[in-house]
Design a protein around this motif. Sequence first.
Motif, short mmCIF file in Angstrom:
data_model
loop_
_atom_site.label_atom_id
_atom_site.label_comp_id
_atom_site.label_asym_id
_atom_site.label_seq_id
_atom_site.Cartn_x
_atom_site.Cartn_y
_atom_site.Cartn_z
N UNK A 1 0.74 -1.16 0.10
CA UNK A 1 0.12 0.00 0.00
C UNK A 1 0.87 1.24 -0.18
N UNK A 2 2.01 1.22 0.71
CA UNK A 2 2.63 2.28 0.76
C UNK A 2 4.10 2.32 -0.03
N UNK A 3 4.21 1.53 -1.03
CA UNK A 3 5.38 1.28 -1.62
C UNK A 3 6.24 2.85 -2.27
N UNK A 4 5.17 3.78 -2.45
CA UNK A 4 5.63 4.80 -3.07
C UNK A 4 5.88 6.05 -2.13
N UNK A 5 5.51 5.57 -0.96
CA UNK A 5 5.61 6.73 0.13
C UNK A 5 6.93 7.14 0.18
N UNK A 6 7.19 8.42 0.58
CA UNK A 6 8.49 8.94 1.07
C UNK A 6 9.01 8.32 2.25
N UNK A 7 10.34 8.12 2.33
CA UNK A 7 11.08 7.71 3.55
C UNK A 7 10.53 8.21 4.83
N UNK A 8 10.12 7.40 5.89
CA UNK A 8 9.65 7.85 7.03
C UNK A 8 8.16 8.08 7.17
N UNK A 9 7.46 8.16 5.95
CA UNK A 9 5.90 8.34 6.04
C UNK A 9 5.17 7.18 6.17
N UNK A 10 5.71 6.02 6.22
CA UNK A 10 4.93 4.63 6.30
C UNK A 10 4.32 4.69 7.67
N UNK A 11 2.91 4.34 7.65
CA UNK A 11 2.07 4.55 9.21
C UNK A 11 2.37 3.06 10.09
N UNK A 12 2.03 3.00 11.07
CA UNK A 12 2.04 1.90 11.73
C UNK A 12 1.46 0.58 11.26
N UNK A 13 1.54 -0.35 11.45
CA UNK A 13 1.20 -1.56 10.81
C UNK A 13 -0.29 -1.91 11.19
N UNK A 14 -0.66 -1.43 12.30
CA UNK A 14 -2.26 -1.57 12.88
C UNK A 14 -3.07 -0.85 11.80
N UNK A 15 -2.71 0.25 11.13
CA UNK A 15 -3.61 0.81 9.98
C UNK A 15 -4.09 -0.25 9.19
N UNK A 16 -3.41 -1.45 8.89
CA UNK A 16 -4.16 -2.66 8.00
C UNK A 16 -5.37 -3.10 8.80
N UNK A 17 -5.14 -3.27 9.91
CA UNK A 17 -6.45 -3.65 10.56
C UNK A 17 -7.56 -2.84 10.52
N UNK A 18 -7.23 -1.48 10.54
CA UNK A 18 -8.34 -0.40 10.38
C UNK A 18 -9.03 -0.81 9.09
N UNK A 19 -8.24 -0.76 7.95
CA UNK A 19 -8.77 -0.91 6.61
C UNK A 19 -9.51 -2.20 6.56
N UNK A 20 -9.11 -3.12 6.95
CA UNK A 20 -9.75 -4.53 6.80
C UNK A 20 -11.23 -4.35 7.58
N UNK A 21 -11.01 -3.73 8.63
CA UNK A 21 -12.22 -3.61 9.54
C UNK A 21 -13.42 -2.86 8.67
N UNK A 22 -13.08 -1.90 8.36
CA UNK A 22 -13.92 -0.79 7.59
C UNK A 22 -14.61 -1.53 6.33
N UNK A 23 -13.47 -2.17 5.59
CA UNK A 23 -13.88 -3.02 4.47
C UNK A 23 -14.85 -3.91 4.62
N UNK A 24 -14.70 -4.62 5.68
CA UNK A 24 -15.37 -5.87 6.22
C UNK A 24 -16.89 -5.47 6.29
N UNK A 25 -17.08 -4.30 7.01
CA UNK A 25 -18.56 -3.85 7.33
C UNK A 25 -19.18 -3.65 5.77
N UNK A 26 -18.37 -3.05 5.13
CA UNK A 26 -19.25 -2.96 3.56
C UNK A 26 -19.26 -4.03 2.78
N UNK A 27 -18.31 -4.86 2.86
CA UNK A 27 -18.42 -6.27 2.02
C UNK A 27 -19.33 -7.30 2.79
#
Length: 121
Positions: free
Chosen positions: A65-91
């Motif tokens: 998801x963040x392969x093109x981010x500038x160095x040091x801009x990568x968020x915490x890994x917990x953000x993946x859980x947040x995206x999954x949780x939100x997507x699950x509610x819709x899916x």
Amino acid sequence: MQPDCSCPLCGQPIGELPVTILPERGMVVANGKFAILTGHEVLLLQRLAEVFPRVLSKEAALEWLYQFSAEGEEPEIKIIDVYICKARKKLDQIGVRIDTLWGKGYALGVDRKPVIVREAA
């Protein structure tokens, strides 16, 4: 459960259709219904479809998801859980599952490989 459909030309029943992802529109179509996802949610779902039926680790998802981010801009890994949780509610509303495989990552809980439809630019 797939709705009953028949071919408009020959009248023969159409079998179960795969989940269809339209990334440019942020849309997922399944079971005769659709869901609208945010940019990161649809990118994550797209990646899950690309690796189907394998498992996508959180680390691989974050890196992808963040392969093109500038160095040091990568968020915490917990953000993946947040995206999954939100997507699950819709899916969930259209009958598509994202399964958690504890200690391994996430996988799509569908019977057939989803189709990704790209639109010409």
